[in-house]
Structure formats: structure tokens, C-alpha cells
Design a protein around this motif. Structure first.
Motif, PDB file in Angstrom:
ATOM      1  N   LEU A 299       0.848  -1.200   0.000  1.00 25.40           N
ATOM      2  CA  LEU A 299       0.000   0.000   0.000  1.00 25.40           C
ATOM      3  C   LEU A 299       0.882   1.247   0.000  1.00 25.40           C
ATOM      4  N   PRO A 300       0.558   2.251  -0.803  1.00 25.77           N
ATOM      5  CA  PRO A 300       1.303   3.513  -0.735  1.00 25.77           C
ATOM      6  C   PRO A 300       1.280   4.055   0.683  1.00 25.77           C
ATOM      7  N   PHE A 301       2.423   4.486   1.172  1.00 27.91           N
ATOM      8  CA  PHE A 301       2.546   4.832   2.594  1.00 27.91           C
ATOM      9  C   PHE A 301       3.091   6.246   2.777  1.00 27.91           C
ATOM     10  N   PHE A 302       2.396   7.051   3.569  1.00 22.17           N
ATOM     11  CA  PHE A 302       2.860   8.393   3.912  1.00 22.17           C
ATOM     12  C   PHE A 302       3.102   8.447   5.413  1.00 22.17           C
ATOM     13  N   ILE A 303       4.151   9.130   5.783  1.00 21.20           N
ATOM     14  CA  ILE A 303       4.427   9.254   7.214  1.00 21.20           C
ATOM     15  C   ILE A 303       4.953  10.653   7.490  1.00 21.20           C
ATOM     16  N   LYS A 304       4.600  11.192   8.663  1.00 21.70           N
ATOM     17  CA  LYS A 304       5.128  12.496   9.041  1.00 21.70           C
ATOM     18  C   LYS A 304       5.342  12.537  10.543  1.00 21.70           C
ATOM     19  N   LYS A 305       6.478  13.124  10.922  1.00 21.73           N
ATOM     20  CA  LYS A 305       6.797  13.234  12.343  1.00 21.73           C
ATOM     21  C   LYS A 305       6.516  14.664  12.787  1.00 21.73           C
ATOM     22  N   PHE A 306       5.865  14.818  13.917  1.00 27.60           N
ATOM     23  CA  PHE A 306       5.497  16.144  14.414  1.00 27.60           C
ATOM     24  C   PHE A 306       6.182  16.427  15.733  1.00 27.60           C
ATOM     25  N   ASP A 307       6.438  17.711  15.966  1.00 24.86           N
ATOM     26  CA  ASP A 307       6.909  18.098  17.294  1.00 24.86           C
ATOM     27  C   ASP A 307       5.674  18.540  18.091  1.00 24.86           C
ATOM     28  N   THR A 308       4.924  17.527  18.501  1.00 23.80           N
ATOM     29  CA  THR A 308       3.611  17.785  19.083  1.00 23.80           C
ATOM     30  C   THR A 308       3.690  18.622  20.358  1.00 23.80           C
TER      31      THR A 308
ATOM     32  N   GLN B 227      -3.422  16.443  23.283  1.00 24.23           N
ATOM     33  CA  GLN B 227      -4.405  15.777  22.445  1.00 24.23           C
ATOM     34  C   GLN B 227      -4.986  16.709  21.379  1.00 24.23           C
ATOM     35  N   MET B 228      -5.310  17.926  21.803  1.00 24.91           N
ATOM     36  CA  MET B 228      -5.822  18.916  20.852  1.00 24.91           C
ATOM     37  C   MET B 228      -4.770  19.228  19.801  1.00 24.91           C
ATOM     38  N   ALA B 229      -3.511  19.352  20.262  1.00 32.47           N
ATOM     39  CA  ALA B 229      -2.421  19.657  19.336  1.00 32.47           C
ATOM     40  C   ALA B 229      -2.307  18.536  18.310  1.00 32.47           C
ATOM     41  N   ALA B 230      -2.320  17.294  18.803  1.00 31.77           N
ATOM     42  CA  ALA B 230      -2.191  16.148  17.894  1.00 31.77           C
ATOM     43  C   ALA B 230      -3.327  16.164  16.881  1.00 31.77           C
TER      44      ALA B 230
ATOM     45  N   PHE C  77       4.330  22.249  19.748  1.00 27.84           N
ATOM     46  CA  PHE C  77       3.140  22.845  19.146  1.00 27.84           C
ATOM     47  C   PHE C  77       2.074  23.098  20.206  1.00 27.84           C
ATOM     48  N   ALA C  78       1.905  22.113  21.100  1.00 27.85           N
ATOM     49  CA  ALA C  78       0.896  22.244  22.157  1.00 27.85           C
ATOM     50  C   ALA C  78       1.239  23.423  23.068  1.00 27.85           C
TER      51      ALA C  78
ATOM     52  N   PRO D 236       2.910  28.574   9.457  1.00 25.91           N
ATOM     53  CA  PRO D 236       2.929  28.716  10.918  1.00 25.91           C
ATOM     54  C   PRO D 236       3.919  27.728  11.540  1.00 25.91           C
ATOM     55  N   ILE D 237       4.666  28.201  12.481  1.00 24.11           N
ATOM     56  CA  ILE D 237       5.651  27.340  13.131  1.00 24.11           C
ATOM     57  C   ILE D 237       4.937  26.213  13.864  1.00 24.11           C
ATOM     58  N   GLY D 238       5.552  25.027  13.849  1.00 24.69           N
ATOM     59  CA  GLY D 238       4.929  23.868  14.491  1.00 24.69           C
ATOM     60  C   GLY D 238       4.117  23.070  13.512  1.00 24.69           C
ATOM     61  N   MET D 239       3.844  23.630  12.335  1.00 23.01           N
ATOM     62  CA  MET D 239       2.994  22.923  11.394  1.00 23.01           C
ATOM     63  C   MET D 239       3.698  22.546  10.101  1.00 23.01           C
TER      64      MET D 239
END
Lengths: 434, 434
Positions: free
Chosen positions: A80-89, A101-104, A92-93, A372-375
Motif C-alpha cells: 500500500l502507498p505509505f505516507f508518514i510524518k513526524k510532528f513536534d507535538t 491531544q488537541m495539538a495532535a 506545538f501544544a 505557521p511554526i509547528g505545522m
């Protein structure tokens, strides 16, 4: 029907409720947890084409990495085509002053929107199930919602094909089929209300009423039909009586007054324009000509025997100021250069080398966007204001700091990634707004 | 508004929701328990005219008598017209094979209906409050009900002016005002489901969500408005498209087919005629001319480009048989004379001295009534059938044993009080139906 194996019920459900599945371009939100793992499996069983997207919120260090690897492996295994992204949750929160949770949630849906736009996906698939839906129903009920809110999880661009199954059934299926999954530890960890309802109120409710989940499915179906019927009626009224002339919609008072119950229709007709207070709307109907209501996005004026509905225009006031930040600014707003960053949105920590002087201070322009920073993604400023629940006045008052055409800082709110200082920045510029 | 004293909120509520209160003839269902005691007090405070009715279900011997005396005293103290009736609830429950609670409910509402008819009361007042309403909401939701059912307790001929208050508020008010009441021990003692929800699920829900009861009041208001809006739409459709010609209503298929979502409207339009299965109705719309559905009360026929809706007629088939019960009967039904009563509705234990031979066996006649044992009142047979959820076929098949013009036994179902043996009966006639 209820005792058919999960796979057969799923097949039937897809055939009856998602007839266009095969023509749609689907993106599965995949955490690797039980629910999304089972949904992935069922979709593969039915030979449905879809892609997989995994968010790594980086909240549990190695465990998050392990989840990400697991998801990648499962996607590969099923080709399956796969996309992944890592966040600095966490950052950001903190930045946003919201729960993790809201940030995520915001990071997740923003990224999914980007993926959909870039990848041409028509629908996002999520693995919400019946237990989730009942929880949402109760939460919304306990918030004084109306019929729309009570339908629980609605379906438009997000499809939730597992809603017919309970958590139990999903788990049982996974065990029977020897499907492996990773525990969803970060999933709703800090959602106290949802967990409390799940582990106490709903558990007790299930104990009191047999087959609760199957029965509430019926209730949900009935409510959805009722809500759909009402939407159709409201749309028919709009089509017939909302007469659009350029930017302005005029609505005959006589037509409105015939609606019964009036309170229901006033709410249904005008809430999408930001008018949430039925009592205000009722007053407007009997007020003098000229009286008006302002919502965050619209103006509603009583004009003789009609109401006039028009979008609020953000007036670009032509106020523009330049500033070379070698000294403090006092007019039109107060900006101070400081030495050490303060941990607050009032402070912008910029990379001096990315800026072109003089900077420009101006108000919002239609079509403005920034990073926007964090995004890491691009966001329309109008969307950003909406998400922040800005009123029209807020928008008009918001100053924006620009370097040439690019937004550097939505002052006091959010820095742009392109100009933000990083740990490597040798030459930071720290500005505080008052 | 929420923090006003109870009495002011009650006043406001009455003024806004029960504008005609002063013109109505009101009967308060009064148990002497906390809720109805507070309602009585509030009504008196507002100087509203009403009468009081107390049911003595005789379930707790002396305690029941004490309650009755207490109720009489309170009514007298406030100079209110007072009605009281004592029921043999246990016998009735056994006879009807229902729970004591169900029996009490039937006896209560039957008597209230009689009182209303005899006393010219326009409305019954009950003291249901917000906690009751939430319980009912959850119970109905767990039964797969639709929007109508979810509105919880509806208001038409029964008015529930305390619905804006929680149990807590009512209790607090009673304490503040030093109002005395009798514990309602028999009230819902054996309603396991309601009590379980109250003491577990709802308690937990309240703990999880602040101000739950106030918030759900809003939800209820919104749902009521939505339901009202839908009723209006359905009524408008009926008025326009249900064309009555004598006994038959014809409905254009084209008009029906335009309704969206069809499933919602089919249910809303035809459920009052006993058609509850939407799938059947949907099939009928695309079936051949001549195809029909039969409900317990109506017939719905597809006839070319319309549906024809007509009430089922109970055909009195002219089948009448006489029987002198000195020997068993085999035709048209089997009735056996036995020596000892069996504890079942299949057995009638009659007082031979009250009967005039030969007895008559016949089918239902329009206008039939009898005095069902356990109820002491008179009841229309059609109402009895309806309460027993008889289908049309059931009605047509039901044999009735008569002495001259009077009904002795609805065979296999219920004996008439006038002919039933009592402990004093010297000469019983015991008949068993097969």
C-alpha cells in the motif's frame, strides 16, 4: 444478520452504504492500533484500493518510532502507498497553549488535508467504531447540543466504515484472524471525559441494558434520517427564499414568519452564518427597520419587509508602516527588542539573516497565507483566524509583520517557519509585542 | 436564570410554557412522595386551581393506608378537591401476568382516564423531573428508538411542569420550605433498569460531565424543536396529499417519491396506521398494482399510481353458538368443565348463580364492553384488545362467552367481574379453554 462474521457484515455494509468506494481515492488514517489495523485488514480483504498515512506525534520516544516502523512494515506487506510524518507535538501544544491531544488533532487533520490536496484523495478513512460513537453522543448530549450534534460522528469527507462494529467485535476479529497491532497508548490517553464515560458510565449502562450497542445503532440511524429530513427542508427553504443579489442575500420576513417552530428554523437557517443566538434573531424579526446583528462573518439587517444577509468585508485600511528593527517601535503598536526569549506567543524569535529590512507592518489582505511554526505546512491566514475563533474586529485589529511580501509574524500570535530562529541560528532577533 | 429560587423559576416556566394553565381543569396525580408533594406546593403558591387524585395500590399494608391518610390530610389542608381509589394491584398483576409496576401503571392511568372523563378534567399533572427524563431518554435510546422516543417524556394530555428541575433541587426546596412528604417506597421499587441507570450509569455520567442535567435540558429542548419541525412538515404533507374519500385515503405515489429521505417519511407518515416496517413500505412503492400491506388496524394497497389506505373492518361474522354448560363443548371451540381451578387465564371460575342459560358464544361486536376482573371499572372491549396488542386477526379469532347480552368471559383471556366466583361462591362453574 447480527451474528454473521465481521467480514460478511463489513462487505454488506460497504455495498449498501459506500457504493462508490471503488471510484473514490481513499486515504486511511493508520495509527497501527487495533482499530485502524483491523480496518486496514478488512479493506485489503475486500480488495479496495487505498493509501495509508501515519502520524508520528513523537510523544513516546522509542515507542513512537516502533509504531512508525510497524506501520511502514504493514503497509509494505500489503503493498500500500505509505505516507508518514513526524510532528513536534509537545512544542506545538505549548506554543498553542492547548492540550497535547488537541495539538495532535490539529496537526493530524492539517496534514491529512495537505495530503488530500496534494495526492488527490477524495476521502479520509478513520477507524471509529460504535463505542466511540456512543461516547461522542453522550459527550455532546452533556454539552447541550442539538440533533446535529447528537448524530455523533457525522460523515462527509471523512468516512468511518467501522461504525457498525463494537470495540469488542473488532478485538475478537483481530484475535481470530491473528492480526497483530500496536497498543494505541497515545491515542486518547489524556481525554479524561471520554475515558471516564467509557470505563464507568457506559460500562454501567451496558450492564443495565442488554445489546445496548446494537440498539443505539438503530437510534443513530433514526436520528440521522430525521436530521437528513430536516436538512432537506431547510435547503428547500433556502433555495426558494434566499434571493442572492451579488453579495447580498435577501429573505422575505413573511416567508420566515410562516416557519414552525420559528426557533428551530432561525437556528437552522442562520447558524452557518455565525448567528447562534435564536433569541437575538427572534428580536430582529420584530425590530425596527435598520436594526442589525453582526456575527463573526456576516451582517444581518432588518430592512423593511426583508432581512438582508451579507458577508462582513475585511477592510484593508491602507495602514502600512515600515520598521527597521534596530530600535523599539511605539507606533502604530509597541514592539520592543529584547535579549532573551520569553516563552510566550508575545515573543518572536527570528533569524536575522532571513529578514530583508525595512520590515513592513500591515493588516490582513484577502489571500494572505503563511507557514505557521509547528505545522511545517502552508496555511491561509483566513483559516488560521477562523481556527483561532477570531471575530471580525479581531481580524481588523491584527497586525502582521512582513519581510517583503512574506509574512514573518502574525504579531503576538504565531511566527512563520521561514523566519523563525532555530537552535543553529547565530544571529537571532527577539521582538516582544505589548 | 439558573440560580433563581425554585419558586421564581417555576413561575417563569409556567408563564412561558403553560400559558393556558388558568383556563384548564387540572388533576394532580398525587402519591404524597417528594416530587408530587413539591408540585402540589408550587401549584398552591401560584394559586392555580386543581384537584388531587391518589391511588392506593395497597402494596404495603399499613404504610399504604398511612400514605392515603397523609394525602387526604394535605389535600384538605389546602382545600383541594380530593379523589382516592384503592386497587387490588397484586391480584391484577397475577391475573394479567405482568409486573406489579406494570399493573400499577395500568390501573393508575385507567382510573385517571375515568376521572378525567367524569370530572371534566382537561389535563393530568404529574411530577416527573429532569432526572426522570434523562433516565427515560437513556432507556429509550437503548431500545433503538427514534427522535420521537428520545424526546423522553412527551407532553400532550399529561403535563409535567417539574421537568425543569432536578431531583436535587426538588429535595432542597422541600427541605428549605419544611415541606413534609412520605417516602415513595412503592414507586419504582421493582424497576430494575431505571434504578440501575440512576444509581450507576447516570451517577457516573454526572461525575464525568459538569452540569450534566442543565446541559441535557438544552439538548431536550433542541430535540423537541427538531421533532416539532418534522411533525409540522409531515402534517403539511398529509394535508396536501392524503386525499380522503369516505373511508379511504388515496396518496399519490409521485408525491411520496419526492420525499427525501424516503425512509424517514414512510415511517413518519404510516406508523400511526400501524405500519412499522419501512422496508415493507419501500417494497410496496415499487410493487405491482394490487399488492398490499396489512397492519393491525389498516390496509395499504398499491393501486396504479397511488396508495390506498383504509381502516380494517372487523367483520362480525354472524357466527353465534349457544351452550348450556352441563357438558363439554367441542365446536366451534373446545371448552371443558373441570373440578379444580387452574391458575391460568385459560380457566374461568364463574359463579353459576349469576349465569342465565343457555350461554352464547360469539365474536366481537363494535361497542362491546365488559368489567374485567381486577379492575372494577368498565372497559370497552376494543380498548382491551388494543392494550393486549391484538392484531386484526386476533380480534377476529377471539371468542366471547355471554350470558344474555352481558359478556361473561373473553375466552382464555379475562373473566367479567359480574360473573366471577368469589371466595363466598357456593356453586362455582369452572371452564377450561384449549
Amino acid at each position: 444478520m447480527y451474528f454473521c462474521p465481521v467480514i460478511d457484515r463489513f462487505k454488506l455494509h460497504i455495498a449498501s452504504k459506500f457504493q462508490n468506494f471503488k471510484e473514490q481515492k481513499l486515504l486511511l488514517a493508520f495509527s497501527g492500533g487495533l482499530d485502524s489495523r483491523v480496518l486496514l485488514d478488512l479493506l485489503c480483504q475486500l480488495e479496495i484500493d487505498f493509501s495509508v498515512a501515519h502520524c508520528n506525534f513523537d510523544l513516546r520516544a522509542d515507542a513512537s518510532e516502533a509504531d512508525a516502523l510497524f506501520c511502514a512494515r504493514i503497509a509494505k506487506q500489503h503493498q500500500l502507498p505509505f505516507f508518514i510524518k513526524k510532528f513536534d507535538t509537545k512544542s506545538f501544544a505549548e506554543e498553542q497553549k492547548v492540550s497535547t491531544q488537541m495539538a495532535a488533532r490539529e496537526l493530524r487533520y492539517t496534514w491529512f488535508d495537505e495530503l488530500k490536496e496534494q495526492g488527490g484523495f477524495t476521502h479520509l478513512l478513520t477507524a471509529h467504531h460504535l463505542d466511540d460513537q456512543l461516547e461522542t453522543f453522550m459527550i455532546n448530549m452533556g454539552r447541550g447540543t442539538g440533533l446535529k450534534g447528537l448524530r455523533g460522528i457525522t460523515t462527509d469527507k471523512i468516512l468511518r466504515p467501522l461504525l457498525i462494529f463494537s470495540k469488542n467485535e473488532i478485538e475478537q476479529y483481530a484475535n481470530e484472524q491473528s492480526i497483530e497491532w500496536h497498543e494505541d497508548a497515545s491515542n486518547a490517553q489524556d481525554d479524561y471525559l471520554r475515558n471516564h464515560l467509557r470505563h464507568h458510565a457506559i460500562l454501567q449502562w451496558k450492564a443495565a441494558q442488554e445489546n445496548l450497542l446494537q440498539q443505539v445503532t438503530q437510534t443513530f440511524d433514526h436520528l440521522s434520517l430525521a436530521q437528513e429530513a430536516l436538512s432537506v427542508v431547510v435547503d428547500i427553504f433556502k433555495e426558494k427564499h434566499f434571493r442572492q443579489q451579488e453579495d447580498i442575500i435577501s429573505i422575505s420576513l413573511d416567508a420566515l414568519m410562516e416557519l414552525k417552530p420559528l426557533a428551530y428554523y432561525l437556528h437552522a437557517l442562520f447558524e452557518t452564518y455565525g448567528f447562534n443566538h435564536v433569541a437575538d434573531l427572534e428580536s430582529l424579526l420584530v425590530a425596527q427597520s435598520g436594526k442589525q446583528l453582526i456575527s463573526s462573518s456576516h451582517r444581518l439587517i432588518r430592512n423593511r419587509e426583508e432581512l438582508l444577509l451579507s458577508p462582513l468585508k475585511i477592510e484593508t485600511q491602507g495602514e502600512e508602516f515600515t520598521w527597521t528593527p534596530t530600535q523599539d517601535l511605539t507606533d502604530p503598536i509597541k514592539l520592543t527588542l529584547i535579549d532573551k526569549p520569553l516563552n510566550s506567543a508575545n515573543t518572536a524569535v527570528l533569524d536575522k539573516n532571513t529578514l530583508k529590512y525595512p520590515l513592513l507592518l500591515r493588516k490582513f489582505h484577502e489571500g494572505d497565507y503563511f507557514y505557521p511554526i509547528g505545522m511545517k505546512g502552508k496555511k491561509k491566514l483566513s483559516k488560521f483566524f477562523k481556527d483561532q475563533k477570531y471575530s471580525t474586529l479581531d481580524k481588523e485589529n491584527q497586525w502582521i509583520l512582513c519581510s517583503e511580501e512574506q509574512i514573518v509574524w502574525v504579531v503576538g500570535q504565531r511566527v512563520d517557519t521561514r523566519f523563525a530562529a532555530t537552535p543553529e541560528t547565530l544571529n537571532p532577533l527577539i521582538i516582544r509585542s505589548h
